[in-house]
Design a protein around this motif. Sequence first.
Motif, PDB file in Angstrom:
ATOM      1  N   VAL A  49       0.840  -1.199   0.000  1.00  0.00           N
ATOM      2  CA  VAL A  49       0.000   0.000   0.000  1.00  0.00           C
ATOM      3  C   VAL A  49       0.875   1.248   0.000  1.00  0.00           C
ATOM      4  N   LEU A  50       1.867   1.276   0.871  1.00  0.00           N
ATOM      5  CA  LEU A  50       2.714   2.448   1.020  1.00  0.00           C
ATOM      6  C   LEU A  50       3.475   2.756  -0.267  1.00  0.00           C
ATOM      7  N   ALA A  51       4.057   1.727  -0.878  1.00  0.00           N
ATOM      8  CA  ALA A  51       4.809   1.946  -2.115  1.00  0.00           C
ATOM      9  C   ALA A  51       3.917   2.483  -3.221  1.00  0.00           C
ATOM     10  N   SER A  52       2.719   1.946  -3.316  1.00  0.00           N
ATOM     11  CA  SER A  52       1.790   2.394  -4.348  1.00  0.00           C
ATOM     12  C   SER A  52       1.360   3.833  -4.120  1.00  0.00           C
ATOM     13  N   ARG A  53       0.947   4.136  -2.898  1.00  0.00           N
ATOM     14  CA  ARG A  53       0.425   5.479  -2.619  1.00  0.00           C
ATOM     15  C   ARG A  53       1.524   6.544  -2.707  1.00  0.00           C
ATOM     16  N   LEU A  54       2.711   6.277  -2.171  1.00  0.00           N
ATOM     17  CA  LEU A  54       3.772   7.278  -2.211  1.00  0.00           C
ATOM     18  C   LEU A  54       4.234   7.538  -3.637  1.00  0.00           C
ATOM     19  N   SER A  55       4.282   6.511  -4.473  1.00  0.00           N
ATOM     20  CA  SER A  55       4.766   6.676  -5.842  1.00  0.00           C
ATOM     21  C   SER A  55       3.716   7.296  -6.761  1.00  0.00           C
ATOM     22  N   GLU A  56       2.529   7.579  -6.236  1.00  0.00           N
ATOM     23  CA  GLU A  56       1.560   8.343  -7.026  1.00  0.00           C
ATOM     24  C   GLU A  56       2.079   9.744  -7.341  1.00  0.00           C
ATOM     25  N   ASP A  57       2.981  10.238  -6.499  1.00  0.00           N
ATOM     26  CA  ASP A  57       3.606  11.543  -6.722  1.00  0.00           C
ATOM     27  C   ASP A  57       4.834  11.345  -7.602  1.00  0.00           C
ATOM     28  N   PRO A  58       4.801  11.779  -8.850  1.00  0.00           N
ATOM     29  CA  PRO A  58       5.940  11.513  -9.751  1.00  0.00           C
ATOM     30  C   PRO A  58       7.195  12.279  -9.388  1.00  0.00           C
ATOM     31  N   SER A  59       7.092  13.238  -8.467  1.00  0.00           N
ATOM     32  CA  SER A  59       8.266  14.025  -8.103  1.00  0.00           C
ATOM     33  C   SER A  59       9.139  13.358  -7.050  1.00  0.00           C
ATOM     34  N   VAL A  60       8.675  12.211  -6.488  1.00  0.00           N
ATOM     35  CA  VAL A  60       9.468  11.507  -5.479  1.00  0.00           C
ATOM     36  C   VAL A  60       9.860  10.136  -6.005  1.00  0.00           C
ATOM     37  N   SER A  61      10.928   9.596  -5.415  1.00  0.00           N
ATOM     38  CA  SER A  61      11.365   8.241  -5.779  1.00  0.00           C
ATOM     39  C   SER A  61      11.156   7.313  -4.595  1.00  0.00           C
TER      40      SER A  61
END
Length: 552
Positions: free
Chosen positions: A16-28
């Motif tokens: 869940v965390l990997a999916s939700r955080l990577s919704e922001d294309p400005s972060v890796s």
Amino acid sequence: MQFDYVIVGGGSGGAVLASRLSEDPSVSVCLIEAGGDGGGILVRAPAGIVAMLPGRPKINNYAYETVPQPGLDGRRGYQPRGKCLGGSSAINAMLYVRGHPSDFDDWAHMGCSGWSFEEVLPYFRRSEGNQRGDSRLHGGSGPLKVGEQQTPRGITEDFIRAGMECGYRRNDDFNGEDQEGVGYYQVTQFYEGPRNGERCSAAAAYLHPVMGRANLTVLLQTQARRLLLQDGRAVGVEVRRNGRIENIRARREVALCGGAFNTPQLLMLSGIGDPDELGRHGIPVQHALPGVGKNLQDHLDFIISCKSGHTDLFGLGIAGGIALTRAIMEWRKTGKGMIATPFAEGAGFIKSSPQLSRPDLQLHFVISMVDDHARKLHLGYGFSCHVCVLRPRSRGEVGLFDADPLSPPRIDPKYLSDEADAALLLRGTRLMREIMRAPSLRKYRLHELYTEGVEDDAALMQHIRSRADTIYHPVGTCRMGSDDMAVVDPRLRVKGISGLRVVDASVMPTLVGGNTNAPTIMIAERAAEWMRDGDAAADAAIINNHGKELTA
């Protein structure tokens, strides 16, 4: 390698965390997983659980054991845990249960501000793509597919009738306004489209669809060894990958999502924990945090299995083999049939006394004979019912055997160390047995597998001590709170170490009254919002809601 966020563990929290955080294309984002991709046929086919759960061989499964348990006649308990993307949601029975609303209110009253039921409900709804659609209590468009069972067996309807014959009301939604009663579980399973009938693990829901994102790196078969710490901050993770030691660095945060066993183990291997435990294994103390690994809680489960002459059940025999072959073909074609079953088709949330305000016992009705986590097989056909105490008083711990990251954690649930748990489990066994002997199930019964003729309390209690074991809900070993033994604060930040969070079932201060996968996904939805939007906004919202500042 360096990323904004580094996540350790690709289970229900990490996916869940990997999916939700990577919704922001400005972060890796980098996700580290010790197992494989969790996309094989044994995961996708719900009945594949019978191959993975026993751990013989270890397929997508750590297959841990406890230390000997005095309350269980000195036996070692078995602790299957998922080892692949999706974690234990890839090898479980797919049951979608949140717990009782009052469980979350209890968390808030214990000092976990912001965790009351009304405050967590939006995150349950955000995660949920329920076949029944949107409502006040359910979400209809979330990534986690929650559906009706595809093809429950006729015996399960008779189990529900048997419960009603014993005075329990029928309940069609155990996550609705009232948890009490008997009925069918809803399941985390695709219910339409080309994947109809397949398991919807946390990885299938959240992670597999977005693996192609340019800002998301998923490292499989990669073993986390220890956290990298610098000036009181977590700055990365040391891993073993492709036979080499590497450092994966985090610019913003490291999130631990290894679950109630592996997360405290990694903290201790990194020198974060009880100084006495660390000292026994020669690990230098980087940060004294005595609550790490303490407060282990789990649902201890007792099963009564019955032999049956009915072959419309999952069993070993010529008729069953022919039926299984047909079922595989049916599932591949339509997504329905025996292969689509969660096995634990029937549910019961019941009270040991009518005076109670909420159920304190849970039943799982299974369409096969279950013996030692399917590690002991019996010829023929039958059915089983499980009972567990929903809020046990016994408390155990997780520690280390040594300082080797490849060693299993030392797991000591201390089952039945509180005699109140033993008395309630015995009471629950008797109530379960009444249902199994009710008229609607009578036509299926030949005899009980182990307990036929065992009627007095002492003999029945001896059977419980000789055969009871986990039903796979360990929590609490990095619990949140504001007291000295809490490991994380109510926003899941590890106390005394900046840039480090825990996002898994280990943060639960107490067990919920039900299965733990759905609450773990909810916890990760909340954590993703805090990590993405910043804690300052979350702090302000909680201060406004509660009129007081949280302990950081």
